[in-house]
Motif scaffolding. Structure first.
Motif, PDB file in Angstrom:
ATOM      1  N   THR A  59     -15.153  12.153  74.714  1.00  0.00           N
ATOM      2  CA  THR A  59     -15.983  12.086  73.636  1.00  0.00           C
ATOM      3  C   THR A  59     -17.434  11.579  73.940  1.00  0.00           C
ATOM      4  OG1 THR A  59     -15.239   9.945  72.967  1.00  0.00           O
ATOM      5  CG2 THR A  59     -13.976  11.902  72.131  1.00  0.00           C
ATOM      6  N   TRP A  60     -17.738  10.901  74.843  1.00  0.00           N
ATOM      7  CA  TRP A  60     -19.199  10.376  75.203  1.00  0.00           C
ATOM      8  C   TRP A  60     -19.793  11.564  75.691  1.00  0.00           C
ATOM      9  CZ3 TRP A  60     -22.369   6.774  74.269  1.00  0.00           C
ATOM     10  CH2 TRP A  60     -23.595   6.472  75.190  1.00  0.00           C
ATOM     11  N   GLN A  61     -20.632  12.390  74.848  1.00  0.00           N
ATOM     12  CA  GLN A  61     -21.528  13.789  75.113  1.00  0.00           C
ATOM     13  C   GLN A  61     -22.794  13.524  74.710  1.00  0.00           C
ATOM     14  OE1 GLN A  61     -19.278  16.440  72.615  1.00  0.00           O
ATOM     15  NE2 GLN A  61     -17.403  15.597  73.592  1.00  0.00           N
ATOM     16  N   TYR A  62     -23.296  12.465  75.027  1.00  0.00           N
ATOM     17  CA  TYR A  62     -24.638  11.962  74.681  1.00  0.00           C
ATOM     18  C   TYR A  62     -25.664  11.617  75.886  1.00  0.00           C
ATOM     19  CZ  TYR A  62     -22.104  11.830  70.359  1.00  0.00           C
ATOM     20  OH  TYR A  62     -21.175  11.951  69.555  1.00  0.00           O
ATOM     21  N   ASP A 215     -17.964  21.524  78.927  1.00  0.00           N
ATOM     22  CA  ASP A 215     -16.574  22.282  78.629  1.00  0.00           C
ATOM     23  C   ASP A 215     -16.177  22.055  77.155  1.00  0.00           C
ATOM     24  OD1 ASP A 215     -16.196  22.024  81.125  1.00  0.00           O
ATOM     25  OD2 ASP A 215     -15.268  20.115  81.170  1.00  0.00           O
ATOM     26  N   ARG A 216     -17.323  21.704  76.199  1.00  0.00           N
ATOM     27  CA  ARG A 216     -16.691  22.134  74.867  1.00  0.00           C
ATOM     28  C   ARG A 216     -16.606  23.533  74.418  1.00  0.00           C
ATOM     29  NH1 ARG A 216     -20.061  18.103  70.575  1.00  0.00           N
ATOM     30  NH2 ARG A 216     -18.073  18.574  69.467  1.00  0.00           N
ATOM     31  N   GLY A 217     -15.747  23.627  73.336  1.00  0.00           N
ATOM     32  CA  GLY A 217     -15.523  24.913  72.952  1.00  0.00           C
ATOM     33  C   GLY A 217     -16.076  25.287  71.673  1.00  0.00           C
ATOM     34  N   LEU A 218     -15.433  25.939  70.762  1.00  0.00           N
ATOM     35  CA  LEU A 218     -15.780  26.615  69.517  1.00  0.00           C
ATOM     36  C   LEU A 218     -15.351  25.633  68.506  1.00  0.00           C
ATOM     37  CD1 LEU A 218     -17.684  29.105  68.451  1.00  0.00           C
ATOM     38  CD2 LEU A 218     -15.352  30.096  67.938  1.00  0.00           C
ATOM     39  N   GLU A 219     -16.356  24.875  67.593  1.00  0.00           N
ATOM     40  CA  GLU A 219     -16.037  24.164  66.741  1.00  0.00           C
ATOM     41  C   GLU A 219     -15.924  24.739  65.405  1.00  0.00           C
ATOM     42  OE1 GLU A 219     -17.398  21.102  63.547  1.00  0.00           O
ATOM     43  OE2 GLU A 219     -18.557  22.925  64.232  1.00  0.00           O
ATOM     44  N   GLY A 245     -13.836  15.176  70.799  1.00  0.00           N
ATOM     45  CA  GLY A 245     -14.608  14.740  69.606  1.00  0.00           C
ATOM     46  C   GLY A 245     -14.533  15.558  68.354  1.00  0.00           C
ATOM     47  N   SER A 246     -14.124  16.796  68.180  1.00  0.00           N
ATOM     48  CA  SER A 246     -14.381  17.569  67.257  1.00  0.00           C
ATOM     49  C   SER A 246     -13.140  18.810  67.081  1.00  0.00           C
ATOM     50  CB  SER A 246     -15.670  18.429  66.908  1.00  0.00           C
ATOM     51  OG  SER A 246     -15.843  19.243  68.296  1.00  0.00           O
TER      52      SER A 246
END
Length: 413
Positions: A59-62, A215-219, A245-246
């Motif tokens: 979740t740390w994506q910053y 690696d994030r997907g489709l929110e 995180g979403s």
């Protein structure tokens, strides 16, 4: 003085309401938006105090400078972590308003931008005080307003902002050709480079966020997700999961839609580059107009449109409307309406969005439709006002002063 008293009274009342919500004197229906601060941010805070970034937490994506926002409650050690965080966000809110009001007192400026900020921030509800995005937006507001007279300050703040949450690098999109661009872009590069170097030397894991973002997907609140929401009405058998995180869609066709959304962002970048190459008329308000348009482009086409992203757009819209010559009044109004609709879909109607029922899909369709309309309108107006050959660009060029003073437009050499 009466309009000023009304503005300050409105700010005071609306911000008091926001504080009452995040301190849970009043409870807003839907998910508890303060959990991110009391649990997630606080957990990162504890890890950062050990001398490491949260490199094992997806979740740390910053970017690394985000650690400063997470650690900021240490400035108020006599308060519990979440309480300190909320008060510091309130302080940033007040500082942004102060900058907008100060700018409004200059020749060629107006108080409309301050009103956009006062009215727009509370439209997002308590979420706006329960994320660090308002802090980043305050930096962006300061950068654009300072850049009117000091391009290097614009660059330095944009570079630092990019290490807070990436998107402030787009503040540099509309700097006037020649000396202003050289000064601002070089200052941004130096500031970002030094900040990144310090972060890398200070603690391990400074750039782990790059993998997590990739690696994030489709929110489920994104524009691309509308395709899946509609497909669910016709028997699509995928699901919704909490990932990175979403809430994201998982299942057949999701990777394809996610890839198409990425290509849409690439097309947005291509349009922005073409505009930059063809633009010739840079007025005093052009950097703000271009930054607003650029952030609209990438927010609207992103695979993720978290509710707090709207405060970026509210802040940039406020800066645009400080300038009397800005062409962004209509897209700014569309953003304000979209921000209010965002509150209806998160947190108030989030269960409907997750379920893809009629109410949830309708709210998303309205919010995302407003963002698309704002993006297209802003892009069209920016192009017409700056590119030779368009009626708007010719009219703008006719009234541009070559002097480049802060109270007059500045033409590109």
């Amino acid at each position: 003085m009466a309009p000023m008293r009304l503005l300050l009274a409105t700010w005071t009342l609306t911000r008091a309401a926001l504080l009452l919500c995040v301190f849970k004197v009043f409870t807003v229906p839907g998910p508890d938006v303060t959990v991110d601060v009391s649990a997630i941010y606080h957990g990162w805070y504890e890890v950062l105090l050990t001398g490491s970034f949260p490199m094992d937490d997806v979740t740390w994506q910053y970017p690394p400078a985000a650690a400063l926002a997470v650690l900021s409650p240490a400035l108020l050690p006599f308060l519990e972590y979440a309480s300190a965080f909320f008060l510091l966000v309130l302080l940033c809110d007040a500082l942004a308003l102060g900058l907008l009001l100060y700018a409004a007192g200059r020749p060629g400026m107006r108080a409309a931008g301050a009103w956009v900020w006062v009215a727009g921030v509370p439209l997002l509800g308590p979420t706006v005080y329960a994320r660090y995005d308002l802090m980043v937006t305050a930096v962006a507001v300061a950068a654009l307003l300072a850049g009117v007279r000091h391009p290097r300050v614009l660059g330095a703040l944009a570079g630092f902002g990019a290490l807070l949450k990436v998107w402030p690098v787009l503040l540099l999109a509309g700097t006037a050709r020649g000396r202003a661009t050289r000064r601002s872009w070089s200052a941004a590069a130096v500031t970002a480079g030094l900040t990144a170097l310090v972060a890398a030397l200070a603690a391990p894991g400074a750039f782990a966020f790059l993998t997590f973002q990739r690696d994030r997907g489709l929110e489920i609140e994104s524009l691309g997700a509308m395709v899946i929401h509609v497909a669910r009405q016709y028997g699509w058998e995928g699901g919704v999961e909490l990932r990175y995180g979403s809430m994201e869609f998982t299942g057949q066709y999701v990777p394809l839609v996610s890839t198409l959304a990425l290509w849409l962002s690439v097309l947005a970048l291509g349009w922005l580059l073409v505009w930059r190459l063809r633009a010739r008329t840079f007025a005093v308000h052009t950097p703000a107009d271009a930054a607003f348009t650029a952030v609209l482009l990438f927010t609207t086409t992103s695979r993720v449109i978290s509710p707090q992203y709207m405060v970026w757009l509210v802040g940039l819209a406020a800066v645009c409307l400080v300038f009397r010559g800005s062409r962004m009044a209509l897209p700014a109004c569309l953003v304000l309406v979209a921000t209010g609709v965002t509150l209806l879909e998160f947190p108030l109607g989030f269960a409907h969005v997750v379920a893809s029922d009629a109410r949830g899909v309708a709210l998303l369709a309205v919010r995302n439709g407003l963002l698309v309309a704002a993006t297209l309108t802003a892009g069209w107006r920016l192009w017409r006002g700056t590119v030779p050959g368009s009626r708007g660009g010719e009219a703008e060029a006719a009234r541009v002063s070559p002097a480049g003073r802060a109270d007059s437009p500045a033409s590109a050499p």
